[in-house]
Design a protein around this motif. Sequence first.
Motif, PDB file in Angstrom:
ATOM      1  N   ILE A  21      19.154  23.053  20.791  1.00 54.83           N
ATOM      2  CA  ILE A  21      19.897  22.843  19.545  1.00 54.83           C
ATOM      3  C   ILE A  21      19.303  23.700  18.424  1.00 54.83           C
ATOM      4  O   ILE A  21      20.040  24.321  17.650  1.00 54.83           O
ATOM      5  CB  ILE A  21      19.911  21.350  19.174  1.00 54.83           C
ATOM      6  CG1 ILE A  21      20.794  20.576  20.155  1.00 54.83           C
ATOM      7  CG2 ILE A  21      20.394  21.145  17.743  1.00 54.83           C
ATOM      8  CD1 ILE A  21      20.726  19.077  20.007  1.00 54.83           C
ATOM      9  N   ALA A  22      17.980  23.748  18.336  1.00 62.45           N
ATOM     10  CA  ALA A  22      17.332  24.561  17.307  1.00 62.45           C
ATOM     11  C   ALA A  22      17.646  26.045  17.501  1.00 62.45           C
ATOM     12  O   ALA A  22      17.889  26.768  16.518  1.00 62.45           O
ATOM     13  CB  ALA A  22      15.826  24.334  17.323  1.00 62.45           C
ATOM     14  N   MET A  23      17.654  26.509  18.740  1.00 60.86           N
ATOM     15  CA  MET A  23      17.993  27.912  18.992  1.00 60.86           C
ATOM     16  C   MET A  23      19.441  28.207  18.619  1.00 60.86           C
ATOM     17  O   MET A  23      19.735  29.266  18.052  1.00 60.86           O
ATOM     18  CB  MET A  23      17.749  28.255  20.470  1.00 60.86           C
ATOM     19  CG  MET A  23      16.297  28.294  20.857  1.00 60.86           C
ATOM     20  SD  MET A  23      15.397  29.601  20.018  1.00 60.86           S
ATOM     21  CE  MET A  23      16.091  31.022  20.800  1.00 60.86           C
ATOM     22  N   ALA A  24      20.362  27.297  18.926  1.00 61.55           N
ATOM     23  CA  ALA A  24      21.768  27.491  18.590  1.00 61.55           C
ATOM     24  C   ALA A  24      21.950  27.533  17.076  1.00 61.55           C
ATOM     25  O   ALA A  24      22.689  28.375  16.554  1.00 61.55           O
ATOM     26  CB  ALA A  24      22.617  26.386  19.207  1.00 61.55           C
ATOM     27  N   LEU A  28      23.328  30.728  14.843  1.00 63.08           N
ATOM     28  CA  LEU A  28      24.435  30.591  13.900  1.00 63.08           C
ATOM     29  C   LEU A  28      24.033  30.992  12.487  1.00 63.08           C
ATOM     30  O   LEU A  28      24.801  31.662  11.780  1.00 63.08           O
ATOM     31  CB  LEU A  28      24.964  29.161  13.913  1.00 63.08           C
ATOM     32  CG  LEU A  28      25.777  28.784  15.144  1.00 63.08           C
ATOM     33  CD1 LEU A  28      26.101  27.304  15.123  1.00 63.08           C
ATOM     34  CD2 LEU A  28      27.039  29.601  15.224  1.00 63.08           C
ATOM     35  N   VAL A  29      22.845  30.604  12.067  1.00 63.30           N
ATOM     36  CA  VAL A  29      22.368  30.984  10.734  1.00 63.30           C
ATOM     37  C   VAL A  29      22.228  32.498  10.649  1.00 63.30           C
ATOM     38  O   VAL A  29      22.653  33.120   9.672  1.00 63.30           O
ATOM     39  CB  VAL A  29      21.035  30.276  10.399  1.00 63.30           C
ATOM     40  CG1 VAL A  29      20.362  30.891   9.189  1.00 63.30           C
ATOM     41  CG2 VAL A  29      21.266  28.791  10.183  1.00 63.30           C
ATOM     42  N   TYR A  30      21.668  33.121  11.679  1.00 62.95           N
ATOM     43  CA  TYR A  30      21.518  34.579  11.685  1.00 62.95           C
ATOM     44  C   TYR A  30      22.891  35.265  11.656  1.00 62.95           C
ATOM     45  O   TYR A  30      23.085  36.257  10.956  1.00 62.95           O
ATOM     46  CB  TYR A  30      20.747  35.017  12.928  1.00 62.95           C
ATOM     47  CG  TYR A  30      20.651  36.507  13.067  1.00 62.95           C
ATOM     48  CD1 TYR A  30      19.776  37.244  12.285  1.00 62.95           C
ATOM     49  CD2 TYR A  30      21.450  37.192  13.984  1.00 62.95           C
ATOM     50  CE1 TYR A  30      19.706  38.614  12.396  1.00 62.95           C
ATOM     51  CE2 TYR A  30      21.385  38.559  14.098  1.00 62.95           C
ATOM     52  CZ  TYR A  30      20.502  39.266  13.315  1.00 62.95           C
ATOM     53  OH  TYR A  30      20.438  40.625  13.436  1.00 62.95           O
ATOM     54  N   THR A  31      23.833  34.723  12.410  1.00 60.89           N
ATOM     55  CA  THR A  31      25.150  35.342  12.496  1.00 60.89           C
ATOM     56  C   THR A  31      25.896  35.287  11.170  1.00 60.89           C
ATOM     57  O   THR A  31      26.530  36.261  10.772  1.00 60.89           O
ATOM     58  CB  THR A  31      25.992  34.638  13.576  1.00 60.89           C
ATOM     59  OG1 THR A  31      25.306  34.735  14.822  1.00 60.89           O
ATOM     60  CG2 THR A  31      27.352  35.259  13.711  1.00 60.89           C
ATOM     61  N   PHE A  32      25.830  34.160  10.495  1.00 60.00           N
ATOM     62  CA  PHE A  32      26.611  33.987   9.276  1.00 60.00           C
ATOM     63  C   PHE A  32      25.811  34.219   8.000  1.00 60.00           C
ATOM     64  O   PHE A  32      26.310  33.944   6.908  1.00 60.00           O
ATOM     65  CB  PHE A  32      27.244  32.590   9.261  1.00 60.00           C
ATOM     66  CG  PHE A  32      28.291  32.430  10.319  1.00 60.00           C
ATOM     67  CD1 PHE A  32      29.488  33.113  10.227  1.00 60.00           C
ATOM     68  CD2 PHE A  32      28.063  31.623  11.421  1.00 60.00           C
ATOM     69  CE1 PHE A  32      30.457  32.976  11.208  1.00 60.00           C
ATOM     70  CE2 PHE A  32      29.026  31.490  12.406  1.00 60.00           C
ATOM     71  CZ  PHE A  32      30.221  32.161  12.304  1.00 60.00           C
TER      72      PHE A  32
END
Length: 56
Positions: A21-24, A28-32
């Motif tokens: 979950i932390a990796m996901a 997502l934070v990096y992507t957006f």
Amino acid sequence: MSWEHETVVAFSKSWGLFYLIAMAVGVLVYTFWPSNKKRFERAKDSILDGDDKPWK
């Protein structure tokens, strides 16, 4: 210290879930992240740069 198999399995399942979950969330934070928008737009457009002719 001797751990039983069930204890190790329960520990690895619960912490493995938190890890995934932390990796996901990190992806997502990096992507957006707003400063990465230009990089992703450039990558999206660069795929089509050399495709104006058929392959030989």
